[in-house]
Design an enzyme around this catalytic site. Structure first.
Site, PDB file in Angstrom:
ATOM      1  N   LYS A  34     -10.486   6.292   3.010  1.00 44.72           N
ATOM      2  CA  LYS A  34      -8.966   6.099   3.465  1.00 44.72           C
ATOM      3  C   LYS A  34      -8.150   6.446   2.332  1.00 44.72           C
ATOM      4  O   LYS A  34      -7.250   7.355   2.079  1.00 44.72           O
ATOM      5  CB  LYS A  34      -8.688   4.986   4.177  1.00 44.72           C
ATOM      6  CG  LYS A  34      -6.974   4.555   4.385  1.00 44.72           C
ATOM      7  CD  LYS A  34      -6.647   3.309   4.872  1.00 44.72           C
ATOM      8  CE  LYS A  34      -6.545   2.224   4.162  1.00 44.72           C
ATOM      9  NZ  LYS A  34      -5.509   2.011   3.644  1.00 44.72           N
ATOM     10  N   ASN A  35      -8.252   5.458   1.253  1.00 43.78           N
ATOM     11  CA  ASN A  35      -7.285   5.656  -0.024  1.00 43.78           C
ATOM     12  C   ASN A  35      -7.539   6.657  -0.786  1.00 43.78           C
ATOM     13  O   ASN A  35      -6.816   6.859  -1.758  1.00 43.78           O
ATOM     14  CB  ASN A  35      -7.297   4.181  -0.565  1.00 43.78           C
ATOM     15  CG  ASN A  35      -6.703   3.031   0.009  1.00 43.78           C
ATOM     16  OD1 ASN A  35      -6.158   3.426   1.199  1.00 43.78           O
ATOM     17  ND2 ASN A  35      -6.979   1.992  -0.200  1.00 43.78           N
ATOM     18  N   ARG A 104       3.129   2.647   4.447  1.00 43.18           N
ATOM     19  CA  ARG A 104       3.607   2.659   2.997  1.00 43.18           C
ATOM     20  C   ARG A 104       3.326   3.788   2.367  1.00 43.18           C
ATOM     21  O   ARG A 104       4.007   4.378   1.381  1.00 43.18           O
ATOM     22  CB  ARG A 104       3.515   1.652   2.232  1.00 43.18           C
ATOM     23  CG  ARG A 104       3.855   0.055   2.991  1.00 43.18           C
ATOM     24  CD  ARG A 104       3.036  -1.112   2.046  1.00 43.18           C
ATOM     25  NE  ARG A 104       3.871  -0.783   0.887  1.00 43.18           N
ATOM     26  CZ  ARG A 104       5.105  -1.245   0.363  1.00 43.18           C
ATOM     27  NH1 ARG A 104       5.785  -1.667   1.385  1.00 43.18           N
ATOM     28  NH2 ARG A 104       5.673  -0.918  -0.800  1.00 43.18           N
ATOM     29  N   CYS A 128       5.708  -5.563   3.240  1.00 45.81           N
ATOM     30  CA  CYS A 128       4.775  -5.450   4.228  1.00 45.81           C
ATOM     31  C   CYS A 128       4.164  -6.943   4.222  1.00 45.81           C
ATOM     32  O   CYS A 128       4.603  -7.882   3.792  1.00 45.81           O
ATOM     33  CB  CYS A 128       3.874  -4.423   4.264  1.00 45.81           C
ATOM     34  SG  CYS A 128       2.566  -4.754   3.020  1.00 45.81           S
ATOM     35  N   ARG A 133       5.732  -5.541  -2.541  1.00 47.57           N
ATOM     36  CA  ARG A 133       5.204  -4.092  -2.713  1.00 47.57           C
ATOM     37  C   ARG A 133       6.353  -3.114  -3.183  1.00 47.57           C
ATOM     38  O   ARG A 133       6.655  -2.056  -2.372  1.00 47.57           O
ATOM     39  CB  ARG A 133       4.397  -3.440  -1.559  1.00 47.57           C
ATOM     40  CG  ARG A 133       3.417  -4.543  -1.162  1.00 47.57           C
ATOM     41  CD  ARG A 133       2.353  -3.910  -0.110  1.00 47.57           C
ATOM     42  NE  ARG A 133       1.349  -2.793  -0.650  1.00 47.57           N
ATOM     43  CZ  ARG A 133       0.713  -2.051   0.165  1.00 47.57           C
ATOM     44  NH1 ARG A 133       0.409  -2.424   1.355  1.00 47.57           N
ATOM     45  NH2 ARG A 133      -0.163  -1.101  -0.538  1.00 47.57           N
ATOM     46  N   ASP A 316      -8.781  -5.289  -1.716  1.00 50.95           N
ATOM     47  CA  ASP A 316      -9.121  -4.988  -0.454  1.00 50.95           C
ATOM     48  C   ASP A 316     -10.378  -5.383  -0.125  1.00 50.95           C
ATOM     49  O   ASP A 316     -10.870  -5.211   1.213  1.00 50.95           O
ATOM     50  CB  ASP A 316      -9.251  -3.377  -0.349  1.00 50.95           C
ATOM     51  CG  ASP A 316      -7.867  -2.637  -0.643  1.00 50.95           C
ATOM     52  OD1 ASP A 316      -6.956  -3.383  -0.652  1.00 50.95           O
ATOM     53  OD2 ASP A 316      -7.691  -1.675  -0.886  1.00 50.95           O
ATOM     54  N   ARG A 409      -6.201   1.517  11.563  1.00 50.39           N
ATOM     55  CA  ARG A 409      -5.653   2.089  10.231  1.00 50.39           C
ATOM     56  C   ARG A 409      -6.644   2.458   9.198  1.00 50.39           C
ATOM     57  O   ARG A 409      -6.491   3.569   8.763  1.00 50.39           O
ATOM     58  CB  ARG A 409      -4.416   1.311   9.802  1.00 50.39           C
ATOM     59  CG  ARG A 409      -3.623   0.934  10.710  1.00 50.39           C
ATOM     60  CD  ARG A 409      -2.402   0.227  10.213  1.00 50.39           C
ATOM     61  NE  ARG A 409      -2.135   1.121   8.622  1.00 50.39           N
ATOM     62  CZ  ARG A 409      -1.059   0.635   7.879  1.00 50.39           C
ATOM     63  NH1 ARG A 409      -0.268  -0.615   8.219  1.00 50.39           N
ATOM     64  NH2 ARG A 409      -0.772   1.349   6.981  1.00 50.39           N
TER      65      ARG A 409
HETATM   66  N1  EPU Z   1       3.915  -2.735  -7.879  1.00 48.89           N
HETATM   67  C1  EPU Z   1       5.100  -3.054  -8.298  1.00 48.89           C
HETATM   68  N2  EPU Z   1       5.968  -1.617  -8.464  1.00 48.89           N
HETATM   69  C2  EPU Z   1       5.479  -0.369  -8.044  1.00 48.89           C
HETATM   70  C3  EPU Z   1       4.249  -0.399  -7.717  1.00 48.89           C
HETATM   71  C4  EPU Z   1       3.289  -1.513  -7.300  1.00 48.89           C
HETATM   72  O1  EPU Z   1       5.715  -3.795  -8.617  1.00 48.89           O
HETATM   73  O2  EPU Z   1       6.406   0.263  -8.377  1.00 48.89           O
HETATM   74  C5  EPU Z   1       3.041  -3.741  -7.740  1.00 48.89           C
HETATM   75  C6  EPU Z   1       2.726  -4.214  -6.282  1.00 48.89           C
HETATM   76  O3  EPU Z   1       3.550  -4.769  -5.646  1.00 48.89           O
HETATM   77  C7  EPU Z   1       1.391  -5.038  -6.037  1.00 48.89           C
HETATM   78  C8  EPU Z   1       0.615  -4.186  -7.634  1.00 48.89           C
HETATM   79  O4  EPU Z   1       1.775  -3.479  -8.224  1.00 48.89           O
HETATM   80  O5  EPU Z   1       1.538  -6.233  -6.604  1.00 48.89           O
HETATM   81  C9  EPU Z   1      -0.496  -3.273  -7.347  1.00 48.89           C
HETATM   82  O6  EPU Z   1       0.205  -2.421  -6.333  1.00 48.89           O
HETATM   83  P1  EPU Z   1      -0.413  -0.734  -5.992  1.00 48.89           P
HETATM   84  O7  EPU Z   1       0.626   0.119  -6.428  1.00 48.89           O
HETATM   85  O8  EPU Z   1      -1.470  -0.430  -6.988  1.00 48.89           O
HETATM   86  O9  EPU Z   1      -0.684  -0.816  -4.568  1.00 48.89           O
HETATM   87  P2  EPU Z   1      -0.750   0.632  -3.743  1.00 48.89           P
HETATM   88  O10 EPU Z   1      -0.660   1.884  -4.342  1.00 48.89           O
HETATM   89  O11 EPU Z   1       0.651   0.244  -2.805  1.00 48.89           O
HETATM   90  C10 EPU Z   1      -3.140   0.743  -3.138  1.00 48.89           C
HETATM   91  C11 EPU Z   1      -4.080   0.650  -1.826  1.00 48.89           C
HETATM   92  C12 EPU Z   1      -4.169  -0.719  -1.182  1.00 48.89           C
HETATM   93  C13 EPU Z   1      -4.718  -1.542  -2.247  1.00 48.89           C
HETATM   94  C14 EPU Z   1      -4.083  -1.477  -3.612  1.00 48.89           C
HETATM   95  C15 EPU Z   1      -4.566  -2.270  -4.659  1.00 48.89           C
HETATM   96  C16 EPU Z   1      -3.663   3.092  -0.823  1.00 48.89           C
HETATM   97  C17 EPU Z   1      -2.989   3.944   0.218  1.00 48.89           C
HETATM   98  N3  EPU Z   1      -3.479   1.780  -0.601  1.00 48.89           N
HETATM   99  O12 EPU Z   1      -1.901   0.255  -2.567  1.00 48.89           O
HETATM  100  O13 EPU Z   1      -4.979  -0.742  -0.085  1.00 48.89           O
HETATM  101  O14 EPU Z   1      -4.738  -2.908  -1.851  1.00 48.89           O
HETATM  102  O15 EPU Z   1      -3.719  -0.027  -4.134  1.00 48.89           O
HETATM  103  O16 EPU Z   1      -5.847  -1.747  -5.118  1.00 48.89           O
HETATM  104  O17 EPU Z   1      -4.494   3.348  -1.756  1.00 48.89           O
HETATM  105  C18 EPU Z   1      -5.667  -1.487   2.040  1.00 48.89           C
HETATM  106  O18 EPU Z   1      -6.549  -0.371   2.001  1.00 48.89           O
HETATM  107  O19 EPU Z   1      -6.018  -2.085   2.634  1.00 48.89           O
HETATM  108  C19 EPU Z   1      -4.541  -1.311   1.030  1.00 48.89           C
HETATM  109  C20 EPU Z   1      -3.747  -2.237   1.125  1.00 48.89           C
END
Ligand code: EPU
Length: 439
Positions: A34-35, A104, A128, A133, A316, A409
């Site tokens: 998925k990711n 998101r 969320c 996030r 995850d 999802r």
């Molecule tokens: N963060 C910030 N500012 C930003 C971006 C992130 O403060 O601009 C913080 C977030 O709030 C969090 C941390 O940085 O505390 C890491 O967030 P990240 O951006 O790495 O997460 P993401 O890209 O929103 C992806 C996966 C998530 C997975 C996380 C961490 C996808 C589509 N989603 O989310 O997957 O938990 O990385 O590995 O790739 C899931 O599949 O269930 C899922 C939630």
């Protein structure tokens, strides 16, 4: 495609009914990640013409991303594990709230749109179930590359004639931020460097794909990524890597049920941290010709976990290991260091009889085999849903899981795959029975 398929926009009210106690045995094929699929499908926007994705998982989130691209003007064609995205007629540059609020990762169109079309308007995703996030690092990065960013009525607008290379330093690794900026930088003028970049396999996969499209990305998989922008990218055909979280979830299921499961089409090297922890609980994990074999060996040992960015233990997989910890003898400690509110499954596990104490980001699980009892529980987010399915597999009697749309999802036919392994699990459509526990 999307018009005929139920998306997670139309929240389905399916429930899962699971009668616990069966040992899982046999082989299961792991679906595409998925990711990885989400940024890749968004990356289709970077090239003019038809891109073909193979090994596409059948998931609500992937359908939402396809729907979003359709709204932007792309032509979408769906086949068996195949998704074709034709970007010849992109004429809209806005990701509307109604889609972003359901997923998101919609924000991943921001980088590609502004890089290729010079403009994008994307609804801010808001908080969320698992945390606030924010996307500030995505926006600051684009700004450093010369985009004009403004916020208005809950939408972020980004504009640029042509993005230019920049030096970007993240205060902490962000998966989505790294992906958005890599895609933007691929078409920017000059070199972009990303320091403290996320190192997840999905980032490496995106780099592989961008390079296949004609980009110049180096260093993906390390904390320092360098991208030399090019004038244009071309469409490609590509098979998506296997889902390491689905892999991990089935590994835990095998271990918890004392089972013997071969996971086909998965990659051991993407799951090292999970395998190490699983072996620590007493399960046997071995590489076999088809993929990985996991055998539960009876009594489970306690586990101490702190979630970390890759290559650390993935957030995850945290909820699934909490389900496992309820079956170990003694206290396990799980610390969630990525998201501030990712313990929503605790109260549902407690309703099944688990003894868990949470203090801030630390959960202590007092495990005892055979203590979980089936009841009606509610899925609150994707991985929490998986945790409840795992708990139900070992619970006494019947568990009814509501709000299964969360599961849909991110898990491709989980109940079908589990049933083939011997689980007593069925999906029931429609609203729940008036009495809660089916037993
Ligand atoms: N963060 C910030 N500012 C930003 C971006 C992130 O403060 O601009 C913080 C977030 O709030 C969090 C941390 O940085 O505390 C890491 O967030 P990240 O951006 O790495 O997460 P993401 O890209 O929103 C992806 C996966 C998530 C997975 C996380 C961490 C996808 C589509 N989603 O989310 O997957 O938990 O990385 O590995 O790739 C899931 O599949 O269930 C899922 C939630």
């Amino acid at each position: 495609m999307v018009a005929n398929t139920r998306t997670n926009l139309e929240l389905n009210m399916d429930r899962m009914i699971i009668r616990g106690g069966n040992r899982l045995e046999g082989a299961v094929t792991i679906s595409g990640a998925k990711n990885a699929a989400l940024p890749l499908v968004a990356a289709s926007l970077l090239a003019q013409g038809e891109t073909t994705w193979h090994n596409v998982p059948g998931l609500g989130d992937v359908r939402t991303m396809a729907k979003l691209l359709e709204v932007l003007g792309a032509k979408i064609e769906e086949g068996d594990r195949v998704l074709k995205v034709d970007t010849s007629n992109i004429d809209t540059f806005e990701a509307p709230y109604r889609l972003v609020k359901t997923m998101r990762a919609s924000v991943l169109v921001l980088g590609p749109l502004v890089a290729r079309y010079g403009r994008a308007r994307v609804s801010l995703p808001g908080g969320c179930a698992i945390g606030a996030r924010p996307i500030d690092m995505h926006l600051r990065g684009l700004e450093a590359m010369g985009a004009e960013i403004s916020l208005d009525k809950g939408y972020v607008t980004a504009r640029a004639n042509r993005l230019r290379g920049a030096k970007i330093v993240f205060r902490q690794p962000t998966v989505g931020g790294t992906e958005n900026l890599m895609m933007a930088a691929a078409l920017a003028e000059g070199r972009t460097t990303i320091e403290n970049a996320a190192r997840e396999p999905e980032i490496e996969e995106l780099a592989r794909v961008l390079n296949k499209m004609g980009a110049n990305v180096e260093g993906a998989g390390t904390a320092y990524i360098s991208i030399e922008g090019v004038q244009e990218l071309h469409p490609i055909e590509h098979a998506i890597i296997p889902d390491r979280i689905e892999t991990g979830t089935f590994m835990v299921a095998a271990a918890m049920t004392g089972g013997d499961v071969v996971l086909e089409n998965c990659l051991l090297e993407h799951n090292s941290a999970v395998v190490t922890k699983l072996e620590g609980t007493g399960a046997k994990v071995e590489a076999v010709e088809q993929g990985l074999r996991v055998q539960g060996t009876g009594q489970l040992h306690t586990v101490d976990i702190t979630t970390q960015p890759y290559p650390g233990f993935p957030t995850d997989m945290q909820a699934q290991f909490m389900a496992l910890a309820t079956q170990a003898v003694g206290d396990s400690v799980i610390t969630e260091s990525i998201f501030e509110n990712r313990f929503m499954h605790v109260s549902e596990l407690a309703r099944m009889g688990a003894q868990i104490v949470v203090n801030g980001r630390v959960a202590v699980i007092r495990g005892r085999p055979g203590t979980l009892q089936g009841t009606t529980v509610m899925a609150t987010d994707l991985r929490a849903s998986a945790c409840l399915v795992l708990a139900a597999l070992v619970a006494e009697n019947t568990t009814e899981i509501l709000r299964v749309y969360h599961l849909d999802r991110g898990y491709d036919q989980l109940e079908v795959k589990m049933r083939r392994l011997g689980a007593d699990i069925e999906r029931v459509s429609g609203p729940p029975f008036p009495t809660t526990n089916a037993e």
